[in-house]
Design a protein around this motif. Structure first.
Motif, PDB file in Angstrom:
ATOM      1  N   ALA A 112       0.834  -1.210   0.000  1.00 60.09           N
ATOM      2  CA  ALA A 112       0.000   0.000   0.000  1.00 60.09           C
ATOM      3  C   ALA A 112       0.864   1.253   0.000  1.00 60.09           C
ATOM      4  N   PRO A 113       0.362   2.325  -0.616  1.00 56.56           N
ATOM      5  CA  PRO A 113       1.115   3.579  -0.590  1.00 56.56           C
ATOM      6  C   PRO A 113       1.245   4.107   0.836  1.00 56.56           C
ATOM      7  N   THR A 114       2.353   4.763   1.112  1.00 56.74           N
ATOM      8  CA  THR A 114       2.585   5.384   2.411  1.00 56.74           C
ATOM      9  C   THR A 114       2.049   6.806   2.349  1.00 56.74           C
ATOM     10  N   ILE A 115       1.029   7.085   3.171  1.00 58.99           N
ATOM     11  CA  ILE A 115       0.359   8.389   3.123  1.00 58.99           C
ATOM     12  C   ILE A 115       0.676   9.165   4.389  1.00 58.99           C
ATOM     13  N   SER A 116       1.108  10.416   4.211  1.00 61.69           N
ATOM     14  CA  SER A 116       1.321  11.294   5.361  1.00 61.69           C
ATOM     15  C   SER A 116       0.773  12.675   5.030  1.00 61.69           C
ATOM     16  N   GLY A 135       6.073  -4.266 -11.340  1.00 62.23           N
ATOM     17  CA  GLY A 135       5.144  -3.721 -10.354  1.00 62.23           C
ATOM     18  C   GLY A 135       5.579  -2.416  -9.742  1.00 62.23           C
ATOM     19  N   ASN A 136       6.687  -1.859 -10.228  1.00 66.27           N
ATOM     20  CA  ASN A 136       7.169  -0.583  -9.709  1.00 66.27           C
ATOM     21  C   ASN A 136       6.439   0.579 -10.374  1.00 66.27           C
ATOM     22  N   VAL A 137       6.110   1.598  -9.592  1.00 64.52           N
ATOM     23  CA  VAL A 137       5.536   2.823 -10.150  1.00 64.52           C
ATOM     24  C   VAL A 137       6.710   3.625 -10.694  1.00 64.52           C
ATOM     25  N   ILE A 138       6.779   3.753 -12.027  1.00 64.60           N
ATOM     26  CA  ILE A 138       7.918   4.428 -12.646  1.00 64.60           C
ATOM     27  C   ILE A 138       7.630   5.889 -12.960  1.00 64.60           C
ATOM     28  N   SER A 139       6.341   6.281 -12.923  1.00 68.83           N
ATOM     29  CA  SER A 139       6.022   7.707 -13.012  1.00 68.83           C
ATOM     30  C   SER A 139       4.697   7.945 -12.310  1.00 68.83           C
ATOM     31  N   ALA A 140       4.589   9.136 -11.736  1.00 68.42           N
ATOM     32  CA  ALA A 140       3.381   9.537 -11.017  1.00 68.42           C
ATOM     33  C   ALA A 140       3.205  11.036 -11.207  1.00 68.42           C
ATOM     34  N   ASP A 141       2.091  11.414 -11.823  1.00 73.84           N
ATOM     35  CA  ASP A 141       1.831  12.824 -12.110  1.00 73.84           C
ATOM     36  C   ASP A 141       0.392  13.161 -11.762  1.00 73.84           C
ATOM     37  N   PRO A 142       0.148  14.357 -11.221  1.00 73.41           N
ATOM     38  CA  PRO A 142      -1.224  14.754 -10.898  1.00 73.41           C
ATOM     39  C   PRO A 142      -2.115  14.714 -12.141  1.00 73.41           C
ATOM     40  N   ALA A 143      -3.326  14.186 -11.978  1.00 78.24           N
ATOM     41  CA  ALA A 143      -4.288  14.151 -13.082  1.00 78.24           C
ATOM     42  C   ALA A 143      -4.806  15.556 -13.336  1.00 78.24           C
ATOM     43  N   THR A 144      -5.251  15.804 -14.563  1.00 75.30           N
ATOM     44  CA  THR A 144      -5.758  17.133 -14.910  1.00 75.30           C
ATOM     45  C   THR A 144      -7.185  17.349 -14.423  1.00 75.30           C
ATOM     46  N   SER A 151      -4.392  22.115  -3.709  1.00 75.71           N
ATOM     47  CA  SER A 151      -3.279  22.288  -2.781  1.00 75.71           C
ATOM     48  C   SER A 151      -2.009  21.657  -3.337  1.00 75.71           C
ATOM     49  N   GLU A 152      -0.974  22.466  -3.463  1.00 71.68           N
ATOM     50  CA  GLU A 152       0.313  21.962  -3.947  1.00 71.68           C
ATOM     51  C   GLU A 152       0.904  20.964  -2.947  1.00 71.68           C
ATOM     52  N   TYR A 153       0.701  21.234  -1.653  1.00 68.52           N
ATOM     53  CA  TYR A 153       1.207  20.339  -0.611  1.00 68.52           C
ATOM     54  C   TYR A 153       0.566  18.959  -0.729  1.00 68.52           C
ATOM     55  N   LEU A 154      -0.786  18.907  -0.804  1.00 68.83           N
ATOM     56  CA  LEU A 154      -1.471  17.618  -0.893  1.00 68.83           C
ATOM     57  C   LEU A 154      -1.140  16.901  -2.190  1.00 68.83           C
ATOM     58  N   THR A 155      -0.991  17.658  -3.279  1.00 68.98           N
ATOM     59  CA  THR A 155      -0.626  17.047  -4.561  1.00 68.98           C
ATOM     60  C   THR A 155       0.758  16.413  -4.474  1.00 68.98           C
ATOM     61  N   THR A 156       1.699  17.099  -3.834  1.00 71.02           N
ATOM     62  CA  THR A 156       3.049  16.556  -3.654  1.00 71.02           C
ATOM     63  C   THR A 156       3.021  15.303  -2.783  1.00 71.02           C
ATOM     64  N   LYS A 157       2.267  15.355  -1.683  1.00 71.45           N
ATOM     65  CA  LYS A 157       2.177  14.203  -0.790  1.00 71.45           C
ATOM     66  C   LYS A 157       1.509  13.010  -1.490  1.00 71.45           C
ATOM     67  N   ALA A 158       0.486  13.279  -2.302  1.00 74.65           N
ATOM     68  CA  ALA A 158      -0.184  12.205  -3.040  1.00 74.65           C
ATOM     69  C   ALA A 158       0.752  11.596  -4.082  1.00 74.65           C
ATOM     70  N   THR A 159       1.528  12.434  -4.748  1.00 74.59           N
ATOM     71  CA  THR A 159       2.498  11.938  -5.733  1.00 74.59           C
ATOM     72  C   THR A 159       3.528  11.041  -5.052  1.00 74.59           C
ATOM     73  N   GLN A 160       4.039  11.471  -3.898  1.00 73.09           N
ATOM     74  CA  GLN A 160       4.997  10.658  -3.148  1.00 73.09           C
ATOM     75  C   GLN A 160       4.361   9.340  -2.708  1.00 73.09           C
ATOM     76  N   ALA A 161       3.109   9.399  -2.260  1.00 67.24           N
ATOM     77  CA  ALA A 161       2.417   8.181  -1.829  1.00 67.24           C
ATOM     78  C   ALA A 161       2.263   7.219  -3.000  1.00 67.24           C
ATOM     79  N   ALA A 162       1.852   7.744  -4.154  1.00 58.24           N
ATOM     80  CA  ALA A 162       1.669   6.895  -5.335  1.00 58.24           C
ATOM     81  C   ALA A 162       2.983   6.221  -5.722  1.00 58.24           C
ATOM     82  N   GLN A 163       4.086   6.961  -5.639  1.00 62.42           N
ATOM     83  CA  GLN A 163       5.392   6.399  -5.990  1.00 62.42           C
ATOM     84  C   GLN A 163       5.835   5.309  -5.020  1.00 62.42           C
ATOM     85  N   SER A 164       5.305   5.328  -3.801  1.00 66.69           N
ATOM     86  CA  SER A 164       5.695   4.325  -2.803  1.00 66.69           C
ATOM     87  C   SER A 164       4.906   3.018  -2.933  1.00 66.69           C
ATOM     88  N   ALA A 165       3.856   3.017  -3.749  1.00 62.50           N
ATOM     89  CA  ALA A 165       3.049   1.798  -3.925  1.00 62.50           C
ATOM     90  C   ALA A 165       3.813   0.776  -4.761  1.00 62.50           C
TER      91      ALA A 165
END
Length: 185
Positions: A112-116, A135-144, A151-165
């Protein structure tokens, strides 16, 4: 000890319900199915929910989680954006106490992704992902579209979480395989 935890969960849920009388709620069952409607109360291990004008009862022991939208908003956040609707093929996984929704063709998350979130900001962020055969997430970008926050902060945290899955490996999968993850905060 178990009954003490159970009582604490029930008290917490009742408190949340008291603040969300007119809210749209989603009850996520342990089997992954979802029931949307208005949670009217919890008593004696039973959740009373009204969905489509019909009252239903659900055993608390059958429930994985309950999500609450802003009271009276109908799923629209303070920015006036509506949350992404579920695809019938979407899957869910628990990350701590958070239900993460995702869709990558014929793939399952095995880590599971690590969410903070170290702020009081709230919202849902949709992240487009690309997964390799391993099974590695090789790219993660905010959807349009689809996110309920800018929120730039939440978008950054979500991107990091997605990359950790981590997804299951599939040696026959196309390279690359695209999908998305929906991270609520």
């Amino acid at each position: 000890m178990k009954s003490k935890i159970y009582k604490s969960v029930v008290v917490l849920l009742l408190s949340i319900i008291a603040f969300s009388v007119n809210a749209q709620n989603t009850v996520v069952m342990k089997d992954g199915s979802k029931v949307s409607g208005r949670v009217d109360g919890i008593a004696g291990g039973i959740i009373n929910i009204t969905t489509g004008g019909v009252a239903k009862q659900i055993k608390v022991s059958d429930v994985s989680s309950i999500s609450f939208d802003d009271a009276g908003s109908g799923g629209v956040n303070t920015n006036g954006q509506k949350a992404v609707s579920l695809s019938p093929k979407e899957k869910t996984i628990m990350s701590g106490a958070t239900v993460v929704r995702y869709l990558v063709n014929e793939r399952n998350i095995i880590k599971a992704p690590t969410i903070s979130n170290l702020t009081r900001e709230r919202g849902t962020v949709v992240i487009n992902i690309t997964v390799d055969r391993y099974g590695n997430v090789i790219s993660a970008d905010p959807a349009t579209s689809g996110s309920t926050t800018t929120s730039e902060y939440l978008t950054t945290k979500a991107t990091q979480a997605a990359q950790s899955a981590k997804f299951n490996a599939d040696p026959t999968a196309p390279i690359p395989e695209k999908g998305y993850i929906i991270i609520p905060f």
